[in-house]
Design a protein around this motif. Structure first.
Motif, PDB file in Angstrom:
ATOM      1  N   GLU A  64       0.870  -1.287   0.012  1.00  0.00           N
ATOM      2  CA  GLU A  64      -0.025  -0.102   0.016  1.00  0.00           C
ATOM      3  C   GLU A  64       0.926   1.370  -0.008  1.00  0.00           C
ATOM      4  OE1 GLU A  64      -1.736  -1.018   3.529  1.00  0.00           O
ATOM      5  OE2 GLU A  64      -3.020  -2.666   2.832  1.00  0.00           O
ATOM      6  N   LEU A  65       0.579   2.235  -1.005  1.00  0.00           N
ATOM      7  CA  LEU A  65       1.357   3.325  -0.851  1.00  0.00           C
ATOM      8  C   LEU A  65       0.622   4.202  -0.088  1.00  0.00           C
ATOM      9  CD1 LEU A  65       2.246   3.387  -4.869  1.00  0.00           C
ATOM     10  CD2 LEU A  65       3.357   2.256  -2.992  1.00  0.00           C
ATOM     11  N   LEU A  66       1.113   4.754   0.963  1.00  0.00           N
ATOM     12  CA  LEU A  66       0.550   5.863   1.722  1.00  0.00           C
ATOM     13  C   LEU A  66       0.923   7.352   1.495  1.00  0.00           C
ATOM     14  CD1 LEU A  66       1.782   3.794   4.994  1.00  0.00           C
ATOM     15  CD2 LEU A  66      -0.288   3.525   3.718  1.00  0.00           C
ATOM     16  N   ARG A  67      -0.501   8.010   1.493  1.00  0.00           N
ATOM     17  CA  ARG A  67      -0.202   9.535   1.416  1.00  0.00           C
ATOM     18  C   ARG A  67       0.087  10.401   2.656  1.00  0.00           C
ATOM     19  NH1 ARG A  67      -4.989  11.882  -0.155  1.00  0.00           N
ATOM     20  NH2 ARG A  67      -6.026  10.099   0.754  1.00  0.00           N
ATOM     21  N   PRO A  68       0.404  11.455   2.649  1.00  0.00           N
ATOM     22  CA  PRO A  68       0.565  12.305   4.010  1.00  0.00           C
ATOM     23  C   PRO A  68      -0.721  12.719   4.420  1.00  0.00           C
ATOM     24  CG  PRO A  68       1.252  13.492   1.833  1.00  0.00           C
ATOM     25  CD  PRO A  68       0.957  12.070   1.316  1.00  0.00           C
ATOM     26  N   LEU A  69      -0.960  12.825   5.510  1.00  0.00           N
ATOM     27  CA  LEU A  69      -1.888  13.226   6.142  1.00  0.00           C
ATOM     28  C   LEU A  69      -2.442  14.701   5.957  1.00  0.00           C
ATOM     29  CD1 LEU A  69      -1.620  11.908   9.963  1.00  0.00           C
ATOM     30  CD2 LEU A  69      -3.086  11.239   8.386  1.00  0.00           C
ATOM     31  N   GLN A  70      -3.553  14.841   5.512  1.00  0.00           N
ATOM     32  CA  GLN A  70      -4.341  16.147   5.078  1.00  0.00           C
ATOM     33  C   GLN A  70      -4.301  16.918   6.451  1.00  0.00           C
ATOM     34  OE1 GLN A  70      -4.682  16.999   1.772  1.00  0.00           O
ATOM     35  NE2 GLN A  70      -3.900  15.104   1.496  1.00  0.00           N
ATOM     36  N   ILE A  71      -4.745  16.468   7.354  1.00  0.00           N
ATOM     37  CA  ILE A  71      -4.815  17.162   8.993  1.00  0.00           C
ATOM     38  C   ILE A  71      -4.504  16.130  10.064  1.00  0.00           C
ATOM     39  CG2 ILE A  71      -7.385  16.563   9.034  1.00  0.00           C
ATOM     40  CD1 ILE A  71      -7.691  19.398  10.166  1.00  0.00           C
ATOM     41  N   ASP A  72      -3.871  16.803  10.944  1.00  0.00           N
ATOM     42  CA  ASP A  72      -3.732  15.952  12.035  1.00  0.00           C
ATOM     43  C   ASP A  72      -4.696  15.415  12.816  1.00  0.00           C
ATOM     44  OD1 ASP A  72      -2.028  15.059  14.577  1.00  0.00           O
ATOM     45  OD2 ASP A  72      -2.825  16.926  15.537  1.00  0.00           O
ATOM     46  N   PRO A  73      -5.006  14.158  12.873  1.00  0.00           N
ATOM     47  CA  PRO A  73      -6.150  13.364  13.598  1.00  0.00           C
ATOM     48  C   PRO A  73      -6.802  13.925  14.888  1.00  0.00           C
ATOM     49  CG  PRO A  73      -4.459  11.843  12.944  1.00  0.00           C
ATOM     50  CD  PRO A  73      -3.839  13.147  12.832  1.00  0.00           C
ATOM     51  N   LYS A  74      -5.832  14.565  15.459  1.00  0.00           N
ATOM     52  CA  LYS A  74      -6.310  15.300  16.786  1.00  0.00           C
ATOM     53  C   LYS A  74      -6.913  16.387  16.711  1.00  0.00           C
ATOM     54  CE  LYS A  74      -2.632  13.287  19.967  1.00  0.00           C
ATOM     55  NZ  LYS A  74      -1.618  13.680  20.804  1.00  0.00           N
ATOM     56  N   GLU A  75      -6.632  17.134  15.589  1.00  0.00           N
ATOM     57  CA  GLU A  75      -7.124  18.256  15.249  1.00  0.00           C
ATOM     58  C   GLU A  75      -8.459  17.888  14.599  1.00  0.00           C
ATOM     59  OE1 GLU A  75      -8.068  22.198  14.618  1.00  0.00           O
ATOM     60  OE2 GLU A  75      -6.632  21.362  16.003  1.00  0.00           O
ATOM     61  N   ALA A  76      -8.691  17.041  13.810  1.00  0.00           N
ATOM     62  CA  ALA A  76      -9.785  16.618  13.131  1.00  0.00           C
ATOM     63  C   ALA A  76     -10.686  16.397  14.101  1.00  0.00           C
ATOM     64  CB  ALA A  76      -9.809  15.538  12.140  1.00  0.00           C
ATOM     65  N   ARG A  77     -10.432  15.327  15.115  1.00  0.00           N
ATOM     66  CA  ARG A  77     -11.457  15.144  16.226  1.00  0.00           C
ATOM     67  C   ARG A  77     -11.819  16.341  16.912  1.00  0.00           C
ATOM     68  NH1 ARG A  77      -8.322  10.668  17.006  1.00  0.00           N
ATOM     69  NH2 ARG A  77      -6.787  11.656  18.201  1.00  0.00           N
ATOM     70  N   ARG A  78     -11.059  17.383  17.505  1.00  0.00           N
ATOM     71  CA  ARG A  78     -11.348  18.731  17.792  1.00  0.00           C
ATOM     72  C   ARG A  78     -12.497  19.592  17.114  1.00  0.00           C
ATOM     73  NH1 ARG A  78      -5.648  19.741  18.410  1.00  0.00           N
ATOM     74  NH2 ARG A  78      -5.066  18.591  20.446  1.00  0.00           N
ATOM     75  N   ARG A  79     -12.140  19.478  15.781  1.00  0.00           N
ATOM     76  CA  ARG A  79     -13.060  20.285  14.886  1.00  0.00           C
ATOM     77  C   ARG A  79     -14.574  19.636  14.878  1.00  0.00           C
ATOM     78  NH1 ARG A  79      -9.523  21.794   9.710  1.00  0.00           N
ATOM     79  NH2 ARG A  79      -8.021  23.317  10.816  1.00  0.00           N
TER      80      ARG A  79
END
Length: 86
Positions: A64-79
Motif C-alpha cells: 500500500e502506498l501511503l499519502r501524507p495526512l491532510q490534517i492531524d487526527p487530533k485536530e480533526a477530532r477537535r473540529r
C-alpha cells in the motif's frame, strides 16, 4: 511471485497485480507498478503494517502506498467535537 500494489485517494483507488521474481522488495514492486503521483507517497505498508522500501515481499502480499495526512487526527477530532449536534 504475485503481489498487488495499491494507491488510494479520497474518491478513487488504483491497484496493479504484478508478477515479480522471488526476493523482490517493496521498492521493486513500486517501481514495477508505475503509478502517476508517486511523488505524493509518504510511506509504504504491507497489509496495513508499516514497511520500509527494502522489505522483502512474499507471494500474495499487498503493498500500500501511503499519502501524507491532510490534517492531524487530533485536530480533526477537535473540529468535529466543536460542531453543533443536530
Amino acid at each position: 511471485m504475485r503481489v498487488e500494489v495499491v494507491m488510494a485517494w479520497p474518491r478513487r483507488l488504483r491497484r496493479v497485480q504484478l508478477e515479480l521474481p522471488a526476493g523482490a522488495t517493496v521498492s521493486d514492486a513500486v517501481a514495477a507498478a508505475v503509478f502517476d503521483g508517486i511523488d505524493e507517497v509518504a510511506g509504504y505498508a504491507v497489509f496495513g503494517v508499516a514497511a520500509g522500501a527494502q522489505q522483502s515481499l512474499r507471494d500474495g502480499d499487498r503493498v500500500e502506498l501511503l499519502r501524507p495526512l491532510q490534517i492531524d487526527p487530533k485536530e480533526a477530532r477537535r473540529r468535529r467535537a466543536q460542531q453543533p449536534k443536530g
